[in-house]
Design an enzyme around this catalytic site. Structure first.
Site, PDB file in Angstrom:
ATOM      1  N   VAL A 119       0.855  -1.185   0.000  1.00  0.00           N
ATOM      2  CA  VAL A 119       0.000   0.000   0.000  1.00  0.00           C
ATOM      3  C   VAL A 119       0.894   1.239   0.000  1.00  0.00           C
ATOM      4  O   VAL A 119       1.787   1.370   0.849  1.00  0.00           O
ATOM      5  CB  VAL A 119      -0.904  -0.009   1.259  1.00  0.00           C
ATOM      6  CG1 VAL A 119      -1.827   1.201   1.276  1.00  0.00           C
ATOM      7  CG2 VAL A 119      -1.715  -1.305   1.323  1.00  0.00           C
ATOM      8  N   CYS A 120       0.669   2.144  -0.927  1.00  0.00           N
ATOM      9  CA  CYS A 120       1.475   3.365  -1.020  1.00  0.00           C
ATOM     10  C   CYS A 120       1.260   4.215   0.236  1.00  0.00           C
ATOM     11  O   CYS A 120       0.134   4.652   0.516  1.00  0.00           O
ATOM     12  CB  CYS A 120       1.086   4.155  -2.260  1.00  0.00           C
ATOM     13  SG  CYS A 120       1.847   5.786  -2.293  1.00  0.00           S
ATOM     14  N   ILE A 121       2.322   4.457   0.964  1.00  0.00           N
ATOM     15  CA  ILE A 121       2.189   5.129   2.265  1.00  0.00           C
ATOM     16  C   ILE A 121       1.734   6.581   2.111  1.00  0.00           C
ATOM     17  O   ILE A 121       0.917   7.070   2.901  1.00  0.00           O
ATOM     18  CB  ILE A 121       3.498   5.005   3.091  1.00  0.00           C
ATOM     19  CG1 ILE A 121       3.278   5.518   4.509  1.00  0.00           C
ATOM     20  CG2 ILE A 121       4.667   5.701   2.420  1.00  0.00           C
ATOM     21  CD1 ILE A 121       4.359   5.102   5.494  1.00  0.00           C
ATOM     22  N   ALA A 180      -1.894   6.518   1.416  1.00  0.00           N
ATOM     23  CA  ALA A 180      -2.651   5.926   2.522  1.00  0.00           C
ATOM     24  C   ALA A 180      -2.834   6.912   3.686  1.00  0.00           C
ATOM     25  O   ALA A 180      -3.945   7.082   4.195  1.00  0.00           O
ATOM     26  CB  ALA A 180      -1.963   4.659   3.003  1.00  0.00           C
TER      27      ALA A 180
END
Lengths: 140, 101
Positions: free
Chosen positions: A87-89, A92
Protein backbone atom coordinates in the site's frame (compact mmCIF):
# COMPACT_ATOMS: atom_id res chain seq x y z
CA UNK A 1 2.37 -24.39 -32.20
CA UNK A 2 4.14 -21.11 -31.46
CA UNK A 3 0.97 -19.57 -30.09
CA UNK A 4 0.24 -22.64 -27.97
CA UNK A 5 3.67 -22.42 -26.32
CA UNK A 6 3.15 -18.73 -25.71
CA UNK A 7 -0.11 -19.23 -23.86
CA UNK A 8 1.07 -22.09 -21.66
CA UNK A 9 4.19 -20.17 -20.62
CA UNK A 10 4.28 -19.42 -16.87
CA UNK A 11 4.86 -15.77 -16.08
CA UNK A 12 5.32 -13.48 -13.11
CA UNK A 13 2.58 -10.85 -12.89
CA UNK A 14 2.20 -7.76 -10.75
CA UNK A 15 -0.88 -5.58 -10.61
CA UNK A 16 -1.36 -1.93 -9.67
CA UNK A 17 -4.78 -0.75 -8.51
CA UNK A 18 -5.71 2.93 -8.65
CA UNK A 19 -9.43 2.84 -7.82
CA UNK A 20 -11.32 2.56 -4.54
CA UNK A 21 -13.45 -0.58 -4.10
CA UNK A 22 -16.88 1.01 -4.72
CA UNK A 23 -16.02 3.85 -7.11
CA UNK A 24 -16.02 1.68 -10.20
CA UNK A 25 -15.45 -1.92 -11.17
CA UNK A 26 -11.66 -1.66 -11.45
CA UNK A 27 -10.65 -3.21 -8.10
CA UNK A 28 -13.05 -6.11 -8.64
CA UNK A 29 -11.80 -6.58 -12.22
CA UNK A 30 -8.26 -6.67 -10.84
CA UNK A 31 -9.27 -9.35 -8.35
CA UNK A 32 -10.92 -11.46 -11.07
CA UNK A 33 -7.81 -11.06 -13.23
CA UNK A 34 -5.50 -12.18 -10.41
CA UNK A 35 -7.77 -15.14 -9.66
CA UNK A 36 -7.69 -16.17 -13.33
CA UNK A 37 -3.89 -15.76 -13.55
CA UNK A 38 -3.40 -17.97 -10.49
CA UNK A 39 -5.82 -20.57 -11.85
CA UNK A 40 -3.63 -20.70 -14.95
CA UNK A 41 -0.60 -21.39 -12.73
CA UNK A 42 1.05 -18.02 -13.24
CA UNK A 43 2.74 -16.36 -10.27
CA UNK A 44 1.28 -13.10 -8.99
CA UNK A 45 4.07 -11.47 -7.05
CA UNK A 46 2.75 -8.14 -5.90
CA UNK A 47 -0.38 -6.03 -5.85
CA UNK A 48 0.38 -2.33 -5.44
CA UNK A 49 -2.44 -0.14 -4.12
CA UNK A 50 -1.96 3.48 -5.10
CA UNK A 51 -4.05 6.69 -4.99
CA UNK A 52 -7.70 5.93 -4.20
CA UNK A 53 -6.75 2.25 -4.50
CA UNK A 54 -5.37 2.32 -0.94
CA UNK A 55 -8.98 2.29 0.34
CA UNK A 56 -9.02 -1.43 -0.54
CA UNK A 57 -6.65 -1.96 2.40
CA UNK A 58 -8.90 -0.45 5.09
CA UNK A 59 -9.74 -3.35 7.42
CA UNK A 60 -12.75 -1.41 8.74
CA UNK A 61 -14.52 -1.84 5.37
CA UNK A 62 -17.75 -3.65 6.25
CA UNK A 63 -19.81 -4.59 3.20
CA UNK A 64 -23.21 -6.32 3.63
CA UNK A 65 -22.83 -10.05 4.22
CA UNK A 66 -24.56 -11.02 0.96
CA UNK A 67 -22.01 -9.08 -1.12
CA UNK A 68 -18.48 -10.10 -2.01
CA UNK A 69 -16.04 -8.92 0.64
CA UNK A 70 -13.16 -7.68 -1.46
CA UNK A 71 -11.00 -6.94 1.60
CA UNK A 72 -11.24 -10.57 2.72
CA UNK A 73 -10.63 -11.70 -0.85
CA UNK A 74 -7.31 -9.76 -1.02
CA UNK A 75 -6.28 -11.21 2.34
CA UNK A 76 -7.03 -14.71 1.12
CA UNK A 77 -4.74 -14.16 -1.89
CA UNK A 78 -1.92 -13.24 0.46
CA UNK A 79 -2.36 -16.30 2.67
CA UNK A 80 -3.03 -18.91 -0.03
CA UNK A 81 -0.75 -17.67 -2.81
CA UNK A 82 1.87 -15.51 -1.04
CA UNK A 83 0.81 -12.46 -3.05
CA UNK A 84 2.39 -9.31 -1.56
CA UNK A 85 -0.15 -6.58 -0.80
CA UNK A 86 1.74 -3.28 -0.83
CA UNK A 87 0.00 0.00 0.00
CA UNK A 88 1.47 3.36 -1.02
CA UNK A 89 2.19 5.13 2.27
CA UNK A 90 1.85 8.68 0.91
CA UNK A 91 -1.60 7.89 -0.57
CA UNK A 92 -2.65 5.93 2.52
CA UNK A 93 -1.85 8.50 5.23
CA UNK A 94 -3.81 11.16 3.35
CA UNK A 95 -6.87 8.88 3.26
CA UNK A 96 -6.81 7.67 6.84
CA UNK A 97 -5.37 4.26 6.05
CA UNK A 98 -2.82 3.85 8.88
CA UNK A 99 -1.34 0.74 10.43
CA UNK A 100 -0.66 0.54 14.15
CA UNK A 101 2.83 2.06 13.93
CA UNK A 102 1.70 5.04 11.87
CA UNK A 103 -1.35 5.56 14.09
CA UNK A 104 0.99 5.78 17.08
CA UNK A 105 3.40 8.07 15.28
CA UNK A 106 0.58 10.50 14.42
CA UNK A 107 -1.14 10.03 17.80
CA UNK A 108 -4.40 8.67 16.39
CA UNK A 109 -7.03 6.82 18.46
CA UNK A 110 -7.02 3.74 16.26
CA UNK A 111 -5.62 2.17 13.14
CA UNK A 112 -7.36 1.06 9.95
CA UNK A 113 -4.79 -1.17 8.29
CA UNK A 114 -2.98 -4.33 9.31
CA UNK A 115 -1.10 -7.35 7.96
CA UNK A 116 -1.00 -8.86 5.42
CA UNK A 117 -1.21 -5.36 3.88
CA UNK A 118 2.12 -3.52 4.09
CA UNK A 119 2.73 0.23 3.89
CA UNK A 120 5.61 1.09 1.60
CA UNK A 121 6.72 3.50 -1.10
CA UNK A 122 6.51 3.89 -4.87
CA UNK A 123 9.88 2.17 -5.14
CA UNK A 124 7.98 -1.08 -4.60
CA UNK A 125 5.95 -0.38 -7.74
CA UNK A 126 9.14 0.26 -9.70
CA UNK A 127 10.58 -2.92 -8.26
CA UNK A 128 7.46 -4.88 -9.28
CA UNK A 129 7.80 -3.54 -12.83
CA UNK A 130 11.41 -4.73 -12.98
CA UNK A 131 10.89 -8.13 -11.33
CA UNK A 132 7.70 -9.11 -13.15
CA UNK A 133 7.15 -10.23 -16.74
CA UNK A 134 3.94 -8.20 -16.85
CA UNK A 135 2.61 -5.25 -14.84
CA UNK A 136 -1.08 -4.51 -15.36
CA UNK A 137 -2.89 -1.40 -14.14
CA UNK A 138 -6.56 -1.28 -13.15
CA UNK A 139 -8.48 1.91 -12.47
CA UNK A 140 -7.61 5.58 -12.74
CA UNK B 1 6.62 -5.32 -29.52
CA UNK B 2 2.86 -5.31 -29.34
CA UNK B 3 0.44 -3.79 -26.85
CA UNK B 4 -2.86 -4.96 -25.44
CA UNK B 5 -5.06 -1.90 -24.99
CA UNK B 6 -7.79 -2.19 -22.38
CA UNK B 7 -10.77 0.15 -22.37
CA UNK B 8 -13.12 0.23 -19.40
CA UNK B 9 -15.34 3.22 -20.27
CA UNK B 10 -18.12 3.16 -22.84
CA UNK B 11 -16.31 3.93 -26.13
CA UNK B 12 -19.23 6.11 -27.26
CA UNK B 13 -18.13 8.63 -24.62
CA UNK B 14 -14.69 8.99 -26.24
CA UNK B 15 -14.08 12.14 -28.26
CA UNK B 16 -13.20 10.04 -31.27
CA UNK B 17 -13.13 6.28 -31.41
CA UNK B 18 -11.39 6.53 -34.80
CA UNK B 19 -8.41 8.47 -33.41
CA UNK B 20 -8.21 5.88 -30.65
CA UNK B 21 -8.00 3.10 -33.24
CA UNK B 22 -5.49 5.09 -35.30
CA UNK B 23 -2.91 5.19 -32.51
CA UNK B 24 -2.98 1.41 -32.17
CA UNK B 25 0.01 -0.39 -33.64
CA UNK B 26 -0.46 -2.94 -36.41
CA UNK B 27 -0.12 -5.94 -34.10
CA UNK B 28 -1.95 -4.37 -31.12
CA UNK B 29 -5.29 -5.64 -29.88
CA UNK B 30 -8.15 -4.07 -27.90
CA UNK B 31 -10.00 -5.61 -24.97
CA UNK B 32 -13.28 -4.06 -23.79
CA UNK B 33 -13.99 -4.53 -20.09
CA UNK B 34 -16.34 -3.06 -17.46
CA UNK B 35 -18.44 -0.33 -19.20
CA UNK B 36 -16.20 -0.71 -22.25
CA UNK B 37 -18.18 -3.81 -23.23
CA UNK B 38 -21.00 -1.58 -24.54
CA UNK B 39 -18.72 -1.00 -27.52
CA UNK B 40 -19.21 -4.65 -28.46
CA UNK B 41 -22.92 -4.19 -29.20
CA UNK B 42 -23.63 -3.89 -32.93
CA UNK B 43 -26.66 -1.67 -32.25
CA UNK B 44 -24.38 1.09 -30.94
CA UNK B 45 -23.82 2.67 -34.38
CA UNK B 46 -21.50 5.35 -32.98
CA UNK B 47 -18.93 2.62 -32.38
CA UNK B 48 -18.94 1.35 -35.97
CA UNK B 49 -15.21 2.22 -36.42
CA UNK B 50 -14.51 -0.66 -34.00
CA UNK B 51 -15.55 -3.00 -36.81
CA UNK B 52 -12.14 -2.38 -38.42
CA UNK B 53 -10.65 -4.16 -35.44
CA UNK B 54 -13.26 -6.90 -35.47
CA UNK B 55 -12.57 -7.61 -39.14
CA UNK B 56 -8.91 -8.25 -38.34
CA UNK B 57 -9.79 -10.29 -35.22
CA UNK B 58 -8.30 -7.76 -32.80
CA UNK B 59 -11.36 -6.85 -30.75
CA UNK B 60 -12.30 -8.72 -27.58
CA UNK B 61 -14.85 -8.18 -24.81
CA UNK B 62 -15.15 -9.77 -21.38
CA UNK B 63 -18.18 -12.06 -21.33
CA UNK B 64 -18.67 -11.79 -17.54
CA UNK B 65 -18.81 -7.99 -17.77
CA UNK B 66 -21.44 -8.15 -20.54
CA UNK B 67 -23.58 -10.56 -18.51
CA UNK B 68 -23.18 -8.34 -15.41
CA UNK B 69 -24.83 -5.55 -17.43
CA UNK B 70 -27.80 -7.67 -18.43
CA UNK B 71 -26.57 -8.18 -21.99
CA UNK B 72 -27.19 -11.78 -23.04
CA UNK B 73 -24.26 -13.63 -24.59
CA UNK B 74 -26.57 -14.24 -27.58
CA UNK B 75 -26.95 -10.49 -28.43
CA UNK B 76 -25.21 -9.55 -31.72
CA UNK B 77 -21.63 -8.49 -30.98
CA UNK B 78 -18.75 -7.05 -32.91
CA UNK B 79 -16.15 -8.51 -30.53
CA UNK B 80 -14.88 -11.96 -29.62
CA UNK B 81 -16.18 -12.80 -26.14
CA UNK B 82 -13.57 -14.08 -23.71
CA UNK B 83 -13.30 -15.04 -20.02
CA UNK B 84 -10.92 -13.53 -17.45
CA UNK B 85 -8.65 -16.52 -18.21
CA UNK B 86 -8.69 -15.37 -21.84
CA UNK B 87 -7.76 -11.88 -20.60
CA UNK B 88 -4.70 -13.41 -18.88
CA UNK B 89 -3.73 -15.14 -22.14
CA UNK B 90 -3.93 -11.82 -24.02
CA UNK B 91 -1.67 -10.17 -21.44
CA UNK B 92 0.83 -13.01 -21.91
CA UNK B 93 0.60 -12.73 -25.71
CA UNK B 94 1.45 -8.99 -25.77
CA UNK B 95 4.62 -7.48 -24.30
CA UNK B 96 2.80 -4.42 -22.97
CA UNK B 97 -0.62 -3.62 -21.58
CA UNK B 98 -2.03 -0.12 -21.62
CA UNK B 99 -5.13 0.78 -19.63
CA UNK B 100 -7.30 3.55 -21.12
CA UNK B 101 -9.59 3.68 -18.06
Amino acid sequence: MGLFLFITQVMIFSVSILSAPYTDQAAFSAYKFVEAALSKKHEVRRIFFYGEGVLNANHLNTPPQDEINLYEAWKELASSHQVELIVCIASALRRGVLDEDEAKRYEKDGHSMQAPFILSGLGQLMDAAIESDRLITFGS
Amino acid sequence: MSTLHTLSINPSSLHSIQSFIDIMGETDELLLLANGVYGALVDAKINIPLEQLRDSGKLYALKDDLLARGIPASAPKRATLISYEGFVDLVVKHQNTYNWV
